[in-house]
Design an enzyme around this catalytic site. Structure first.
Site, PDB file in Angstrom:
ATOM      1  N   GLY A 245     -27.132  -5.483 -36.683  1.00  0.00           N
ATOM      2  CA  GLY A 245     -25.800  -5.702 -36.141  1.00  0.00           C
ATOM      3  C   GLY A 245     -25.243  -7.033 -36.591  1.00  0.00           C
TER       4      GLY A 245
ATOM      5  NE  ARG B 253     -17.915   9.376 -24.713  1.00  0.00           N
ATOM      6  CZ  ARG B 253     -17.620   9.781 -23.487  1.00  0.00           C
ATOM      7  NH1 ARG B 253     -16.360  10.003 -23.161  1.00  0.00           N
ATOM      8  NH2 ARG B 253     -18.576   9.978 -22.587  1.00  0.00           N
TER       9      ARG B 253
ATOM     10  CE  LYS C 163     -28.925  -9.221 -35.644  1.00  0.00           C
ATOM     11  NZ  LYS C 163     -27.609  -9.883 -35.478  1.00  0.00           N
ATOM     12  CB  SER C 164     -32.559 -12.875 -31.028  1.00  0.00           C
ATOM     13  OG  SER C 164     -32.544 -12.944 -32.441  1.00  0.00           O
TER      14      SER C 164
ATOM     15  CG  HIS D 104     -29.983 -10.376 -40.644  1.00  0.00           C
ATOM     16  ND1 HIS D 104     -30.637 -11.560 -40.374  1.00  0.00           N
ATOM     17  CD2 HIS D 104     -29.038 -10.247 -39.680  1.00  0.00           C
ATOM     18  CE1 HIS D 104     -30.098 -12.124 -39.317  1.00  0.00           C
ATOM     19  NE2 HIS D 104     -29.127 -11.348 -38.867  1.00  0.00           N
TER      20      HIS D 104
ATOM     21  CG  ASP E 275     -33.173 -14.565 -39.504  1.00  0.00           C
ATOM     22  OD1 ASP E 275     -32.008 -14.179 -39.275  1.00  0.00           O
ATOM     23  OD2 ASP E 275     -33.444 -15.404 -40.379  1.00  0.00           O
TER      24      ASP E 275
END
Length: 324
Positions: free
Chosen positions: A161, A250, A167-168, A146, A185
């Site tokens: 994520g 970090r 994301k998209s 995914h 997707d």
């Protein structure tokens, strides 16, 4: 190799157009498949198809002009014996290539034994190469993951994520910056070599990107042909994470990887927070990964520089020794 469900019929259907195959005998053997034990012991597709060879009767047998010439020179008794031994062990099918007509007795034997016999006008070497590549693809390990899979600066990048992290939207922004969409997707990955994993889009989702509030977008129609890709090798995974300073490192001293089909893929984590330009960060991560692949490690160079500075400082403060 795993070849469950692969039959003479399925191979013929998938390759008839490319190899210009004709099915001339043995139609009743459409369900003929590779011997299970033989397929499991095969280490590559090269073991599954080759020129006529009685030592390896369980593989796909391809007969070109030299093999047919040899066969026709045999006495009738030797023809019956050799072809009888071959067909008795039930190879998946035979292919007579090079545009040669199959000998009538071979065609008759295949008909009587329900052994599929194909013909092709293409050279036997090309037929073998094509079938080996085909078998490599269908038997290779595969997984569906995914995320949004993109071509960024010539590198296959999978953005992953939790749901709702954008994301998209990030993928759409990267596409608007000139990068290409492979899949959104659901991404189908297949391992085609020791260090080679290829990602493709399922046919149902081809060229589509789903963005909340906008619905489905046809990227090819909106941005043009150059905004989509058919396939890419995966080289980098970008993991989007929610802002949580307690768990986010970090300056990670060790490179991070994610296992995909048994192959470690370099991974970077990017925190999602208001005001952060994620598209620029992803592009920077890709450029940095390209440098790492070329042997340039910025963090390691910095640590070496810091170590050298500390050693120089320690040497300048060391006691000089006394003169007696």
């Amino acid at each position: 190799m795993e070849l469950t469900g692969v039959t003479a019929q399925s191979i013929f259907d998938d390759n008839a157009a490319d190899l210009k195959l004709s099915w001339v005998a043995g139609l009743e053997g459409a369900d003929r498949a590779f011997d299970v034990d033989f397929a499991k012991e095969a280490t590559s597709a090269a073991d599954l198809v080759g020129h006529l060879n009685l030592i390896h009767p369980n593989r796909i047998q391809v007969l070109g002009k030299p093999e047919i010439t040899y066969y026709q020179r045999l006495s009738e008794e030797n023809r019956k014996r050799q072809m009888g031994e071959l067909i008795l062990l039930e190879p998946p099918f035979l292919v007579v290539a090079d545009g040669v007509d199959p000998p009538p007795d071979l065609e008759l034997r295949c008909t009587r034994s329900s052994t599929p016999l194909f013909t092709s006008p293409i050279s036997s070497a090309a037929v073998i190469d094509h079938l080996r590549l085909y078998l490599s693809r269908i038997s290779a390990p595969r997984v569906t993951m995914h995320g949004v899979f993109l071509d960024i600066l010539g590198m296959g990048v999978l953005i992953m994520g939790d749901s709702g992290l954008g994301k998209s939207e990030l993928g759409l922004e990267l596409i608007s910056r000139g990068h290409g969409l492979v899949a959104d997707d659901a991404v189908d990955f297949v391992r085609l070599g020791p260090d080679f994993i290829e990602g493709r889009c399922p046919p149902l989702l081809q060229n589509l990107l789903e963005v909340r509030g906008l619905g489905l977008l046809d990227i090819k129609t909106i941005f043009g042909e150059t905004a989509v890709r058919r396939k890419m090798k995966i080289k980098l995974i970008v993991q989007l994470v929610r802002r949580n300073d307690g768990e986010f490192e970090r300056l990670p001293l060790d490179s991070q990887y994610m296992d995909v089909l048994g192959l470690p893929i370099h991974m970077v984590k990017i925190q999602v927070a208001a005001g952060r330009n994620l598209a620029v960060l992803v592009e920077a991560a890709v450029r940095n990964t390209i440098l790492r692949l070329r042997g340039i490690d910025t963090l390691r160079d910095f640590m070496d520089r810091q170590r050298a500075a500390m050693q120089a400082e320690a040497a300048s403060h060391s006691p000089q020794g006394r003169l007696l």
